[in-house]
Design a protein around this motif. Structure first.
Motif, PDB file in Angstrom:
ATOM      1  N   TRP A   7       0.828  -1.190   0.000  1.00  0.00           N
ATOM      2  CA  TRP A   7       0.000   0.000   0.000  1.00  0.00           C
ATOM      3  C   TRP A   7       0.870   1.251   0.000  1.00  0.00           C
ATOM      4  O   TRP A   7       2.051   1.216   0.299  1.00  0.00           O
ATOM      5  N   THR A   9       0.375   5.860   0.545  1.00  0.00           N
ATOM      6  CA  THR A   9      -0.514   6.953   0.953  1.00  0.00           C
ATOM      7  C   THR A   9      -0.570   8.076  -0.068  1.00  0.00           C
ATOM      8  O   THR A   9      -1.223   9.089   0.167  1.00  0.00           O
ATOM      9  N   GLY A  10       0.103   7.922  -1.185  1.00  0.00           N
ATOM     10  CA  GLY A  10       0.024   8.937  -2.214  1.00  0.00           C
ATOM     11  C   GLY A  10       1.272   9.019  -3.055  1.00  0.00           C
ATOM     12  O   GLY A  10       2.125   8.137  -3.019  1.00  0.00           O
ATOM     13  N   TRP A  81      -4.091   2.184  -2.654  1.00  0.00           N
ATOM     14  CA  TRP A  81      -3.993   3.522  -2.046  1.00  0.00           C
ATOM     15  C   TRP A  81      -4.791   3.550  -0.753  1.00  0.00           C
ATOM     16  O   TRP A  81      -5.927   3.105  -0.708  1.00  0.00           O
ATOM     17  N   ARG A  82      -4.184   4.117   0.284  1.00  0.00           N
ATOM     18  CA  ARG A  82      -4.852   4.299   1.571  1.00  0.00           C
ATOM     19  C   ARG A  82      -4.939   5.790   1.869  1.00  0.00           C
ATOM     20  O   ARG A  82      -3.926   6.422   2.143  1.00  0.00           O
ATOM     21  N   ASP A  83      -6.135   6.336   1.818  1.00  0.00           N
ATOM     22  CA  ASP A  83      -6.388   7.754   2.064  1.00  0.00           C
ATOM     23  C   ASP A  83      -5.345   8.617   1.341  1.00  0.00           C
ATOM     24  O   ASP A  83      -4.640   9.416   1.951  1.00  0.00           O
ATOM     25  N   PRO A  84      -5.245   8.459   0.020  1.00  0.00           N
ATOM     26  CA  PRO A  84      -4.127   9.058  -0.714  1.00  0.00           C
ATOM     27  C   PRO A  84      -4.245  10.556  -0.957  1.00  0.00           C
ATOM     28  O   PRO A  84      -5.337  11.132  -0.926  1.00  0.00           O
ATOM     29  N   THR A  85      -3.097  11.143  -1.211  1.00  0.00           N
ATOM     30  CA  THR A  85      -2.988  12.539  -1.599  1.00  0.00           C
ATOM     31  C   THR A  85      -1.759  12.705  -2.482  1.00  0.00           C
ATOM     32  O   THR A  85      -1.029  11.756  -2.736  1.00  0.00           O
ATOM     33  N   TRP A 116      -8.568  12.344  -4.836  1.00  0.00           N
ATOM     34  CA  TRP A 116      -7.862  12.144  -3.576  1.00  0.00           C
ATOM     35  C   TRP A 116      -8.031  13.382  -2.701  1.00  0.00           C
ATOM     36  O   TRP A 116      -8.422  14.441  -3.166  1.00  0.00           O
ATOM     37  N   ARG A 117      -7.671  13.258  -1.435  1.00  0.00           N
ATOM     38  CA  ARG A 117      -7.792  14.387  -0.519  1.00  0.00           C
ATOM     39  C   ARG A 117      -6.664  15.392  -0.752  1.00  0.00           C
ATOM     40  O   ARG A 117      -5.584  15.032  -1.219  1.00  0.00           O
ATOM     41  N   CYS A 119      -3.899  17.989   0.871  1.00  0.00           N
ATOM     42  CA  CYS A 119      -3.179  18.011   2.153  1.00  0.00           C
ATOM     43  C   CYS A 119      -2.574  19.369   2.473  1.00  0.00           C
ATOM     44  O   CYS A 119      -2.014  19.536   3.551  1.00  0.00           O
TER      45      CYS A 119
END
Length: 125
Positions: A7, A9-10, A81-85, A116-117, A119
């Motif tokens: 995985w 995160t971005g 992807w885990r809570d990606p940015t 995606w979020r 940041c």
């Protein structure tokens, strides 16, 4: 394929002095502080990156190409992807690759483009 259980995160990006863009993704397996060498369980991680800075040429948005290429290759390898940015390398403090003007909004726009979020704080001026 790297396989299930890996995985990220971005995607991190950076800009060179000529306006070219590079992108990379750091990825990890599910192990965290639970290595057991006797059972052959060792945690691993890796990095997938553009080999060179991507330059733009009128019709080509270099940052989009760099991000999309790294994202597609990561997904082909089975990375999820885990809570990606999208991040700027070093949080914009990288001495070797200072960010261009307005980098926070630029990076946030790419995160939004991918769904995606964001940041970085949005520029409200």
């Amino acid at each position: 394929m790297i396989g299930p259980g890996h995985w990220a995160t971005g995607i991190s990006v950076r800009c060179d002095s000529r306006g070219g863009w590079g992108a990379h993704v750091d990825f990890y397996d599910e192990g965290h502080g639970d290595d057991d060498p006797g059972r052959g369980r060792i945690s691993t991680e890796g990095t997938l990156r553009t080999r060179y800075f991507v330059g733009g040429s009128g019709q080509v948005d270099a940052l989009t190409v760099a991000i999309d290429t790294v994202k597609a290759d990561a997904e082909k390898l089975g990375i999820v992807w885990r809570d990606p940015t999208v991040y700027y390398e070093g949080g914009g403090e990288s001495q070797g690759y200072p960010p261009p003007e307005g980098w926070e909004n630029l990076v946030n726009r790419h995160a939004a483009r991918l769904g995606w979020r964001s940041c970085y704080r949005q520029d409200t001026t």
